[in-house]
Design an enzyme around this catalytic site. Structure first.
Site, PDB file in Angstrom:
ATOM      1  N   GLY A 213      72.799 159.109  12.011  1.00  0.00           N
ATOM      2  CA  GLY A 213      73.751 158.150  11.435  1.00  0.00           C
ATOM      3  C   GLY A 213      73.970 158.442   9.979  1.00  0.00           C
ATOM      4  O   GLY A 213      73.609 159.513   9.481  1.00  0.00           O
ATOM      5  N   ASN A 214      74.593 157.520   9.274  1.00  0.00           N
ATOM      6  CA  ASN A 214      74.764 157.678   7.827  1.00  0.00           C
ATOM      7  C   ASN A 214      74.741 156.311   7.156  1.00  0.00           C
ATOM      8  O   ASN A 214      74.660 155.288   7.834  1.00  0.00           O
ATOM      9  CB  ASN A 214      76.048 158.458   7.516  1.00  0.00           C
ATOM     10  CG  ASN A 214      77.277 157.723   8.004  1.00  0.00           C
ATOM     11  OD1 ASN A 214      77.609 156.652   7.519  1.00  0.00           O
ATOM     12  ND2 ASN A 214      77.957 158.302   8.999  1.00  0.00           N
ATOM     13  N   HIS A 215      74.793 156.318   5.837  1.00  0.00           N
ATOM     14  CA  HIS A 215      74.579 155.077   5.074  1.00  0.00           C
ATOM     15  C   HIS A 215      75.829 154.235   4.865  1.00  0.00           C
ATOM     16  O   HIS A 215      75.811 153.306   4.078  1.00  0.00           O
ATOM     17  CB  HIS A 215      73.973 155.397   3.708  1.00  0.00           C
ATOM     18  CG  HIS A 215      72.550 155.847   3.783  1.00  0.00           C
ATOM     19  ND1 HIS A 215      71.557 155.056   4.289  1.00  0.00           N
ATOM     20  CD2 HIS A 215      71.972 157.019   3.440  1.00  0.00           C
ATOM     21  CE1 HIS A 215      70.411 155.706   4.241  1.00  0.00           C
ATOM     22  NE2 HIS A 215      70.640 156.908   3.734  1.00  0.00           N
TER      23      HIS A 215
END
Ligand code: CTP
Length: 404
Positions: A213-215
């Site tokens: 995923g990412n932030h």
């Protein structure tokens, strides 16, 4: 649900009709919708409802004369200032007497003087006995007021204070509120338009418990959705996992997890969309194989094979007809050149460039600093702003494209 009246300055003018007793609920409903309310009363209307009730409910002093009697220095109540403060002026109930004075420009009380000074839309909700309502003079006043651009909230039929039954009842407070809300929505620049927005990160499953995923917080996309809705658009917001909320009847949230699912949902809605804004931080790669069982730790290293996800934005660029297509670009070097390259390659109308070199821009922060570039490579640099303000800037640029 968020009302379009939220944050609006509403001036309520009350005149001397028995329906004035209903203005207590009217004020209450406006306040509940998030509006700021100030009340002006004609002197005679105070026989029907007390200023104390209205000042308590509106949380503002009630104004009814040209001078402020409570103040020993006798300060003028400034009708010009009040008229300018208001986003809208509602006169309810509007008696035959007041309507006739409004029609002829008489200004012998504070309410009428303010009416003559107001630059905002003026709504009026007549209330009187049936014969007065039917009278040609009343009819003339109403027609004249409408010809000035004032907006009639028609009286309804029913039992009147006289005991007679007929037309002349002031519209119910709830109906007055929805009338005004609908009227405002109809006049908004994106009324009747559909906007599709993607937001947030995507999660690409490695196994049943892990993902890539990412932030991304989703904040930018949600602010865009709110801004589009406040301009009257019907918004479909396809969002990856996020804690953001958008509380509006105009926004439908379609929650998705993976890039693949986001692609499918976006393609379901794109055909009937006027404007698409793709602000999601979509994973560029996903695991080639998602393990069906949790991966056990064995060797000292683990290699995951990744494959490209489908580029949703580029796919829309290929099929778009009349839609306005807006993408984002997050760059660290040769920013402008790279962003223009993406705009051309993906067949976009606008691209919003975030530079990671700018403090306060990008992921996880409440602010953003963007450059918006159009097809003709015109670019506008904006300063550091809240994401809500950035969303408004982007929507303004889209409005320009719509009218180009
Ligand atoms: N985007 C998308 N689908 C993807 C990847 C990106 O719709 N699978 C959209 C994003 O929502 C954003 C824009 O494309 O509007 C961002 O593109 P970006 O990831 O910066 O550029 P890429 O084309 O992926 O190129 P690179 O990552 O190499 O910079």
């Amino acid at each position: 649900m968020m009302s379009i009246l939220r944050g609006k300055n509403i001036l309520l003018g009350i005149t001397a009709g028995i329906a004035a007793y209903k203005t207590a609920s009217l004020v209450r409903l406006f306040v509940k919708a998030g509006a700021n309310v100030k009340v002006i009363m004609t002197p005679a209307s105070k026989d029907f409802i007390t200023p104390l009730t209205l000042s308590t409910l509106s949380k503002n002093p009630v104004i009814s004369s040209f001078i402020n009697e409570d103040d020993e220095n006798a300060v003028w109540n400034n009708h010009v200032e009040l008229g300018l403060w208001a986003d809208l002026f509602l006169i309810a109930p509007a008696t035959a007497n007041t309507m006739s004075k409004m029609a002829t420009g008489t200004s012998d009380n504070m309410l009428l003087a303010t009416y003559l000074s107001a630059k905002c839309p003026v709504y009026f909700a007549p209330a009187m006995d049936l014969d007065m309502y039917k009278h040609k003079t009343t009819n003339n006043s109403i027609k004249k007021l409408e010809s000035f651009g004032n907006i009639l909230i028609p009286a309804t039929s029913g039992e009147l204070a006289s005991g007679l039954v007929g037309e002349g009842r002031m519209a119910e407070p709830e109906d007055i509120i929805s009338f005004i809300e609908n009227d405002i929505v109809k006049s908004l620049p994106l009324h009747g338009k559909s906007v599709l927005i993607t937001a947030g990160p995507t999660y690409e499953a490695i196994d049943p418990v892990r993902f890539i995923g990412n932030h991304s917080s989703g904040k930018m996309g949600f602010e865009l959705a709110k801004s589009a809705a406040s301009l009257g658009a019907k918004v479909t917001l396809v969002s990856g996992p996020t804690h953001q909320k958008a509380d509006s009847t105009l926004i439908t949230i379609i929650p998705v997890v993976s890039a693949g699912k986001m692609y499918d949902e976006v393609h379901k809605y794109f055909k009937n969309t006027d404007i698409a804004i793709l602000s999601a931080a979509v994973a560029d790669y996903k695991p080639k194989i998602t393990a069906t069982q949790k991966i056990k730790k064995k060797d000292s290293t683990l290699t995951l094979e990744l494959e490209k996800t489908k580029d949703i934005l580029a796919s829309l660029g290929q099929i778009k007809k009349n839609q306005i297509l807006v993408g984002f670009a997050l760059e660290t070097n040769n920013e402008l050149e790279n962003a223009i390259g993406k705009l051309k390659k993906k067949n976009l109308d606008l691209i919003v460039l975030n530079s990671l070199n700018d403090d306060g821009a990008g992921f996880g922060v409440a602010t953003n600093k963007v450059t918006i570039i159009d097809k003709n490579e015109n670019s506008i640099n904006y300063g550091l702003k809240s994401k809500a303000e950035v969303a408004q800037d982007i929507m303004q640029e889209i409005l320009k494209q719509l009218h180009a």
